[in-house]
Write a protein that holds these residues in place. Structure first.
Motif, short mmCIF file in Angstrom:
data_model
loop_
_atom_site.label_atom_id
_atom_site.label_comp_id
_atom_site.label_asym_id
_atom_site.label_seq_id
_atom_site.Cartn_x
_atom_site.Cartn_y
_atom_site.Cartn_z
N GLU A 179 6.94 2.36 -2.92
CA GLU A 179 6.92 3.15 -1.69
C GLU A 179 6.29 4.52 -1.89
O GLU A 179 6.50 5.42 -1.08
N CYS B 271 3.17 5.50 -1.57
CA CYS B 271 2.23 5.87 -0.50
C CYS B 271 2.99 6.35 0.73
O CYS B 271 2.68 7.41 1.30
N ALA B 272 4.00 5.59 1.16
CA ALA B 272 4.75 5.97 2.36
C ALA B 272 5.47 7.29 2.14
O ALA B 272 5.53 8.15 3.04
N ASN C 146 2.99 10.17 2.26
CA ASN C 146 2.54 10.37 3.64
C ASN C 146 3.60 11.12 4.45
O ASN C 146 3.26 11.80 5.42
N GLN D 191 -3.75 12.35 4.57
CA GLN D 191 -3.62 10.90 4.60
C GLN D 191 -3.65 10.36 3.18
O GLN D 191 -4.63 10.50 2.46
N ASP E 180 -2.94 7.10 2.36
CA ASP E 180 -3.28 5.67 2.28
C ASP E 180 -4.80 5.55 2.14
O ASP E 180 -5.53 5.26 3.09
N ARG F 258 -5.02 9.28 -5.88
CA ARG F 258 -4.44 7.93 -5.98
C ARG F 258 -5.00 7.27 -7.23
O ARG F 258 -6.22 7.07 -7.36
N GLU G 78 -2.52 1.23 -6.86
CA GLU G 78 -1.79 0.82 -5.66
C GLU G 78 -0.43 1.52 -5.57
O GLU G 78 0.03 1.89 -4.49
N THR G 79 0.21 1.74 -6.72
CA THR G 79 1.59 2.27 -6.72
C THR G 79 1.73 3.60 -7.43
O THR G 79 2.85 4.08 -7.64
N TYR H 86 0.32 7.78 -8.02
CA TYR H 86 -0.44 8.95 -7.60
C TYR H 86 -0.23 10.06 -8.62
O TYR H 86 0.81 10.12 -9.29
N LYS I 51 -1.35 10.56 11.66
CA LYS I 51 -0.22 9.93 10.99
C LYS I 51 1.02 10.07 11.87
O LYS I 51 1.26 11.13 12.43
#
Length: 814
Positions: free
Chosen positions: A501, A503-504, A507, A513, A515, A541, A544-545, A547, A704
């Motif tokens: 989670e 990315c979420a 955000n 942004q 994503d 980034r 995928e998971t 940052y 967003k």
């Protein structure tokens, strides 16, 4: 004896002036179930022997705001509580004995005007007229602040305590906190003992106001509160016949201040080398105690004082006093929410300015606790600025020898601490030292600020004018603008945010942004509910998971705490990986040429555009190249694991010699960023500066659906801006700007500079500052006549909303 209750909304530990102020102001906020616990008797630590000077002017707008509030509060406390505070406005004078100090106090007087404080530059003869007992031989200038004052420290604290009790707070003496109950990142209650009794108070919040016990109480609470007690000296004369009421007189060049009180003179000292006290712990029975006399230590101050104030030679000494006071590593007090815990707050370490600061500090902390957000920028004193290592006893003992004296030392621009150095070093430190680096210290990091030339001594000299190393920085600046420069940015804070989670979560906490594709670098801010800027950073980034959050060296603890407090139950982990990677910046029009000599990677715009990070080979190592800039030129930040950093630096330096590269320091970076109009967090952008008014709306993506501050951004778009961050360039090449200089619009002071630096490429000093603009067009704003007040002299300035250097960013994207 009244015993503590079983539960409370807040427990305040410590009954000095700041603990009493926090209790007072929390009850003003409407808090009930406020409990203050004092181990001995109220004021029995440091407050009782404080000098009681109450000045208005501090080093920043908001610190001045808090000091001014303290004065206003103390002036009315007696009427509210019936406790006499002894507050009176007798004014203060600062006397300069050197040209450097003259420049400093004239700049301070100008700053005062910007902050709404009455201040008047006066001649030495004027000083003599106002303070006839002073010898003005050697004096160069004075500054008079008519509304400064003084008061009775103990009674101020007792008045605050009574005011708190009048609104329902419980203030209990001879109750010692002995332990705490902890659940995760929260204290659920405190244990206490009192005259053979023991008990426990469950609570929602705890405030550490323990003064010189603050470090140890912090350890008990699970938080870092770096401070060290030092011996602090003053003497009080016998009554001097016909003395009369006088302003407070400060003579910082002689480390002394003079306070008239009841026909006597109090002579206080801030000696250059202080004496740390109680390195093995404060005695358990300490209460209203004073320390052994050390007149030999005080004697140099006294000798200078007798020359400066001849009547002291005839006056008898009524009291020679030595008492402990606590000092922080940077001479700014500790205030706010501790980063390690979610319900522990700190107000401690007031560095001999506790009486003048306590009213405002208590109010600010109470408002912060009540709202859950800082009421305005408190970055100067926010406890989250402290690094974990700064609680080390050896470090504190060494640093405290210097910090007490720095209160009255020359406050030169770029002045570096001399003690407790070398704690945090980049993997490149030895390389840079051998190449002539001159280091400054920041958050404990030794950072190369400029490079000495062959035969030049690699040390700072300090001046309000151009120091000897001014030309060094100019040449480094020129290299970055015209060729290529290499500099070390390993002190960057680096936080890995990982999990399904991630990315979420990002955000939600960031305005940009998140994503985006792997390898994308996003410049963004963390905002608060008002749209103010809590952090200014880049987020890359990595996968995928995963940052990488990159942030200034000093804000890692604050930014980690900010993220943790908004994490909730999301499946995300946060890891500080700052020490794991070095960062080598390669910046300038020839940056691609240099890297092309040591890497087979395609660094062209198509393969590696601006705002992208990718793994590349350099020499025999692997690195991650981030194409970003803080100097406004083509360039890359090379992230490389610490074990390979030396090799990669050697490769870059070897190739750099082939293309005329120059080693550069961070003073260059600051002057370049100013030419490009890049904001500096903590100066140009803070938690009280709206992201749109700061000119950073491009970094906020309101499409967003849910991020902190979104509604405040949309509201500001609807109602319009009330302030704009404007860039200024002086019309004359000689004056220098640093920060806080007043900004005049059409002859009236409307603002002050948030930061300043010399633009070596543009040939003039530059600054930024917020200017009121409600209901005005850009043309009206920029069409005015602007001047900057430099030490009392008004200098014409060009105003712009666009960068003075490369306004379209063509050079960044070469």
């Amino acid at each position: 004896m009244a015993l503590p209750p079983k539960s409370a909304r807040v427990v305040i530990i410590g009954g000095g002036v700041i603990g009493c102020s926090v209790a007072y102001h929390l009850t003003l906020q409407g808090w009930r179930d406020v409990v203050l616990l004092e181990r001995k008797q109220l004021t029995s630590g440091t407050t009782w022997h404080a000098a009681g000077l109450i000045a208005q002017l501090r080093s920043s707008k908001n610190m001045t705001r808090l000091a001014k509030y303290s004065q206003e509060l103390y002036g009315g406390l007696e009427a509210e509580t019936g406790v006499a505070t002894g507050f009176r406005r007798n004014g203060s004078i600062t006397l300069a004995l050197t040209e450097a100090r003259r420049e400093e106090i004239l700049r301070q007087a100008a700053m005062a005007r910007a902050f709404g404080v009455e201040a008047e530059a006066i001649s030495p003869q004027d000083v003599k007229a106002m303070y006839p007992h002073v010898n003005i031989e050697g004096a160069t200038a004075g500054v008079y602040l008519p509304k400064d004052g003084q008061g009775d420290p103990a009674n101020i604290a007792l008045a605050l305590a009574k005011g708190a009790k009048m609104r329902g707070a419980q203030v209990l003496e001879r109750v010692k906190v002995t332990g705490v109950a902890r659940q995760g990142r929260r204290i659920t209650g405190v244990d206490w003992e009192a005259e053979g009794e023991q008990g426990h108070i469950s609570c929602d919040h705890v405030v550490n106001c323990a003064g010189m016990w603050g470090r140890e109480v912090g350890r008990m609470l699970g938080v870092n509160v770096p401070l060290q007690a030092c011996e602090h000296f003053y003497l009080v004369t016998d009554t001097i016949e016909g003395l009369g009421q006088l302003p407070t007189l400060r003579v910082p060049d002689e480390c002394a201040y003079y306070k008239e009180d009841a026909g006597k003179i109090l002579l206080g000292a801030f000696e250059p080398v202080a004496k740390p006290w109680a390195l093995d712990g404060i005695p358990e029975d300490f209460e209203f105690d004073q320390l052994p006399e050390d007149f030999e230590h005080f004697e140099p101050i006294m000798e200078a004082a007798i020359t400066r104030m001849p009547m002291l030679a005839e006056a008898g000494i009524h009291t020679f006093f030595n008492g402990p006071e606590s000092f922080t590593p940077d001479d700014a007090y500790h205030l706010g929410q501790a980063p390690e815990m979610d319900n522990v707050w700190v107000a401690a370490g007031f560095n001999s300015i506790g009486i003048q600061s306590a009213g405002g500090a208590g109010k600010a902390l109470a408002e912060w606790m009540d709202a859950g957000e800082k009421p305005f920028d408190l970055g100067d004193v926010d406890i989250a600025r402290m690094q974990p290592f700064q609680g080390n006893r050896t470090y504190l003992a060494e640093r405290s020898k210097e910090t007490l004296g720095l209160l009255y030392a020359d406050h030169f621009p770029f002045r570096q601490k001399a003690t407790a150095r070398g704690v945090r070093r980049s993997p490149l430190h030895s390389h840079l030292t051998a190449m002539g680096a001159v280091f400054g210290e920041f958050a404990g990091w030794e950072r190369a600020n400029w490079f000495a030339k062959p035969g030049q001594e690699p040390v700072y000299d300090y001046s309000w004018q151009r120091p000897s190393w001014f030309t060094n920085v100019a040449q480094e600046h020129r290299a970055v603008r015209e060729g290529v420069g290499i500099y070390d940015m390993s002190s960057f804070g680096k936080i890995r945010v990982e999990g399904p989670e991630a990315c979420a979560f990002l955000n939600h906490v960031a305005g940009g942004q998140m994503d985006v594709a792997a390898g994308k670098i996003v410049y963004t801010q963390f905002l608060n509910s008002r749209g103010g800027i809590e952090a200014d950073l880049t987020i890359t980034r990595l996968s995928e998971t995963a940052y990488l959050v990159v942030t200034p060296a000093a804000t890692v603890q604050a930014d980690m705490a900010h993220m943790r407090r908004h994490l909730g139950d999301r499946r995300v982990t946060l890891t500080d990986v700052t020490a794991g990677e070095a960062v080598i910046a390669v910046m300038g029009p020839k940056a691609r040429d240099l890297l092309g000599l040591i890497s087979r990677a395609d660094l062209g715009n198509t393969a590696h555009p601006f705002g992208q990070a990718r793994e590349i080979e350099i020499g025999m190592a692997l690195a991650r190249a981030h194409r970003v800039t803080y100097v406004g030129e083509l360039g890359w930040e090379i992230y490389v694991s610490s074990d390979m950093a030396g090799h990669v630096f050697e490769e870059i330096h070897r190739a750099g010699r082939l293309v005329g590269a120059k080693l550069c320091g961070l003073h260059m970076m600051d002057s370049c960023r100013m030419e490009k109009g890049y904001r500096h967090f903590g100066h140009d952008i803070t938690c009280e500066d709206h992201v749109l008014e700061a000119g950073l709306g491009f970094a906020v993506k309101t499409a967003k659906p849910d991020f902190i501050g979104r509604e405040a951004v949309l509201r500001k778009k609807d109602v319009g801006l009330s302030m704009r961050l404007v860039q200024f360039k002086l019309s004359e090449p000689e004056p220098l700007l640093y920060h806080a200089e007043p900004v005049l619009r059409d002859g009236q002071v409307v603002s002050h500079l948030t930061s300043g630096a010399y633009g070596h490429h543009l040939g003039a000093a530059l600054g930024m500052g917020y200017v009121p603009c409600a209901g005005q067009s850009v043309e009206e704003l920029l069409g005015s006549r602007y001047e900057i007040d430099v030490a009392g002299r008004r200098v014409r300035a060009e105003a712009s909303l666009r960068p003075f250097h490369d306004p379209t960013s063509e050079r960044v994207k070469l």
